[in-house]
Each structure stands twice: as structure tokens, then as C-alpha cells.
Design a protein around this motif. Structure first.
Motif, mmCIF file in Angstrom:
data_model
loop_
_atom_site.group_PDB
_atom_site.id
_atom_site.type_symbol
_atom_site.label_atom_id
_atom_site.label_comp_id
_atom_site.label_asym_id
_atom_site.label_seq_id
_atom_site.Cartn_x
_atom_site.Cartn_y
_atom_site.Cartn_z
ATOM 1 N N GLY A 13 0.792 -1.220 0.000
ATOM 2 C CA GLY A 13 0.000 0.000 0.000
ATOM 3 C C GLY A 13 0.826 1.272 0.000
ATOM 4 O O GLY A 13 0.291 2.367 -0.201
ATOM 5 N N THR A 14 2.134 1.141 0.223
ATOM 6 C CA THR A 14 3.023 2.304 0.215
ATOM 7 C C THR A 14 3.192 2.825 -1.209
ATOM 8 O O THR A 14 3.227 2.055 -2.163
ATOM 9 N N PHE A 15 3.314 4.140 -1.338
ATOM 10 C CA PHE A 15 3.541 4.753 -2.651
ATOM 11 C C PHE A 15 4.988 5.242 -2.744
ATOM 12 O O PHE A 15 5.526 5.813 -1.792
ATOM 13 N N VAL A 16 5.584 5.012 -3.900
ATOM 14 C CA VAL A 16 6.979 5.398 -4.114
ATOM 15 C C VAL A 16 7.131 6.006 -5.516
ATOM 16 O O VAL A 16 6.220 5.924 -6.342
ATOM 17 N N VAL A 17 8.295 6.579 -5.750
ATOM 18 C CA VAL A 17 8.681 7.030 -7.085
ATOM 19 C C VAL A 17 9.773 6.105 -7.586
ATOM 20 O O VAL A 17 10.708 5.777 -6.852
ATOM 21 N N ALA A 18 9.645 5.668 -8.825
ATOM 22 C CA ALA A 18 10.621 4.751 -9.409
ATOM 23 C C ALA A 18 10.940 5.183 -10.832
ATOM 24 O O ALA A 18 10.136 5.845 -11.489
ATOM 25 N N ASN A 19 12.107 4.794 -11.283
ATOM 26 C CA ASN A 19 12.544 5.128 -12.637
ATOM 27 C C ASN A 19 12.687 3.827 -13.419
ATOM 28 O O ASN A 19 13.788 3.371 -13.699
ATOM 29 N N ARG A 20 11.546 3.225 -13.780
ATOM 30 C CA ARG A 20 11.558 1.912 -14.386
ATOM 31 C C ARG A 20 10.916 1.853 -15.767
ATOM 32 O O ARG A 20 10.602 0.776 -16.265
#
Length: 330
Positions: free
Chosen positions: A84-91
Motif C-alpha cells: 500500500g506504500t507509494f513510491v517514485v521509481a525510474n523503471r
């Protein structure tokens, strides 16, 4: 087993990107190992840098480069990341992916539920940080100075202008439509003009600031930059962030030489890539989020619905169809 949708670069762009340059594929993801987590993209970013970087860094068949936010964690075998955690990713352009957590940035703990998480791709993300670094570290703007920014209604330019106002500067911006110029006035720009309709760019820059410019934040390059450099004040500073006017050229542009105005006015010009300033990320995100919550930093998002429309959103952004940050809601 989860099946992810991905957009790949089917063919390197020749001139302006076309829908046929992309291909959507499906990729089956493996089961999670200990320490891994499965993420689902909620918002994806389309940005100008993807055009030149695709040529430099990608092979045909690679997944398109890019950043997703709010890559919501749907399964986790990593104790550092809860479901449920939100993150920023460069994928890149993907609906789902697996990570070991090392390439993820958590949204700030102070992020309010009422604030769109997509802002972590824009005003409180890479574009906002680009504006922050360019003004405070490259241009080192000071209160009372005059700041010029082109592509001013875009994701970076609109933040540049507002940060300059927060810093006590006069701000001049240009954009490519009357509605965008009206938007710039609405968010506090002192002067703004439509570069497509002015009779003379040289005269428009002179009229907006007869005394010239202390700082120039350049997102465009090309003819605009060649003319603007002649309007810089003594000891002016220029932050070169982008060159969107040249990204789709099949034949390189030939412009005027810059040495004479550089020498006579003892100008400083520096190109920069915001990822090289990662040591300023934490302070920058904290400051940007604070200004947004205080109402000092306004934002506008151009939201395209559905992952299938990623290429259309990207092409539209390069054509200048967006106001503020262009994002895709998966």
C-alpha cells in the motif's frame, strides 16, 4: 503470476516521433523472492528528455525510459516496504515491475492525502527539482533581479517562474499560445508573451525588460537562446536545462556564435542534468512541498487516461499540447 504491459521502442525516432515507433507488449513477471516487492504503476511521466536520451541510451526493443509515481506496492517480501506504500521509481513505461527496493524513493512522510501523488512526477518531483537547482545553484538568483524563462508554461518553466517570484525577482516568460500566456499571468509572472505571434522576438524581449536579464533559464535552445543571450546584463547567469527546439531535427541547426556577448558581458553559462544534483533532492522536495501546501507554488497537470495512450501523451507533450506537467493515469 502477474502479467505486465510495457511499451518498447520499436524503431528509433527519425525526426518527430510517430505512433508506429512504439510497440506494446506483455511480460510475465516471476514470483517474488525474499527481499523483493511487486509494484503497480498508478501514474507515469512523459518528459522532453526522453526524446534525446532514447537515442543516446536505448536500443530498439528496449522498454521506453521514464519515471512512474505512486508505484503502489501490491505485494512485498521486503520488510522495509509495506503493502500500500507509494513510491517514485525510474523503471520506464510499465504497468507492473519487481524491485529489490534499492531504486525506489518513498514519498515524503508529510505528503497529505489530499494532494495528488502525481505531483511527485512534476512540481514536487524531477521537473520541480530541475527548476530548484537551476535557479538556486546554477543561476544563484538574488532578490530584485530579473529572470527570463522560455517554455514557461511547461512542467519546469512554470515552477521556475514561481520560484523566482518567491525569491523576490521580476519574472518574464514566453509560451506558445495565448491561453498559456494567460496562465502565466495567473500564476504570477510579471510579463509574458506568445513567441509565435510577436512580430519580433528581439523586440518582445526588450519590451518585457528594457534593462535586460540577470538570469536566463533556457529550456528551448535554438533561435530563442541565440537572441536572448544578447539581452543579458553584465555578469548574467544562464542555466541550460533543455533544447526542445532541436530534439526532433534531422539536420542540426546552425545558429549565431555566442562568444561576443559572452565576453563583453562576462556571462556565465552552465548546462546541467538534475540527477547529478541528487545531494539536493531531499532539501528540494521538502521546500517544494512546503511551498505547494502554503499556496505559494501552484500547479497544473495535463492528465491522459489509460496506459495504452502513453505514445499519444508523449507526442502531444513534444508538440506543446500540455499545460504544466503531462502525466498518464494508468
Amino acid at each position: 503470476m502477474v502479467t505486465a504491459k510495457v511499451w518498447v521502442l520499436k524503431k528509433h525516432f527519425e525526426g518527430f516521433p510517430k505512433p508506429s515507433d512504439f510497440e506494446m507488449k506483455q511480460v510475465a513477471l516471476a514470483n517474488l523472492k525474499d527481499g523483493e516487492l511487486l509494484l503497480e504503476s498508478v501514474f507515469l511521466s512523459v518528459d522532453p528528455y526522453m526524446r534525446p536520451y532514447s537515442k543516446r541510451d536505448m536500443k530498439e526493443g528496449d522498454v521506453m525510459i521514464g519515471t512512474q509515481v505512486a508505484s503502489r506496492i501490491v505485494e512485498s517480501k521486503n520488510p522495509a516496504f509495506a503493502v500500500g506504500t507509494f513510491v517514485v521509481a525510474n523503471r520506464g513505461w510499465r504497468t507492473h515491475f519487481i524491485s529489490d527496493g534499492k531504486d525506489l524513493n518513498l514519498l515524503p512522510a508529510s505528503w497529505p492525502e489530499s494532494l495528488p501523488k502525481s505531483l511527485a512526477l512534476g512540481t514536487v518531483g524531477m521537473p520541480g527539482l530541475t527548476a530548484y537547482v537551476g535557479l538556486f545553484e546554477i543561476c544563484k538568483m538574488k532578490p530584485g533581479e530579473t529572470v527570463l524563462v522560455n517554455a514557461a508554461a511547461g512542467a519546469v518553466g512554470s515552477v521556475v517562474g514561481q520560484l523566482a517570484k518567491i525569491g523576490g525577482c521580476k519574472v518574464v516568460g514566453c509560451a506558445g499560445s495565448d491561453s498559456k500566456v494567460a496562465y502565466l499571468k495567473n500564476i504570477g509572472f510579471d510579463e509574458a508573451f506568445n513567441y509565435k505571434t510577436v512580430a519580433s522576438l528581439d523586440e518582445a524581449l526588450r519590451k518585457a525588460s528594457p534593462d535586460g536579464y540577470d538570469c536566463f533559464f533556457d529550456n528551448v535552445g535554438g533561435e530563442f537562446a541565440s537572441i536572448a543571450i544578447n539581452h543579458m546584463k553584465k555578469f548574467g547567469r544562464i542555466a541550460v536545462c533543455g533544447a526542445i527546439s532541436q530534439y526532433n531535427d534531422s539536420v542540426p541547426q546552425k545558429g549565431p556564435y555566442i562568444q561576443i556577448p559572452m565576453i563583453f558581458n562576462e556571462l556565465s553559462m552552465k548546462g546541467f542534468i538534475v540527477s547529478s544534483w541528487h545531494n539536493h533532492r531531499e532539501e528540494g522536495v521538502k521546500a517544494l512541498l512546503k511551498w505547494v501546501l502554503e499556496g505559494k507554488l501552484k500547479y497544473h497537470e495535463q492528465v491522459t487516461e489509460r496506459f495504452e495512450n502513453m505514445p499519444a501523451a508523449f507526442i502531444g507533450m513534444l508538440k506543446g499540447e500540455n499545460l504544466g506537467k503531462a502525466v498518464v493515469k494508468v
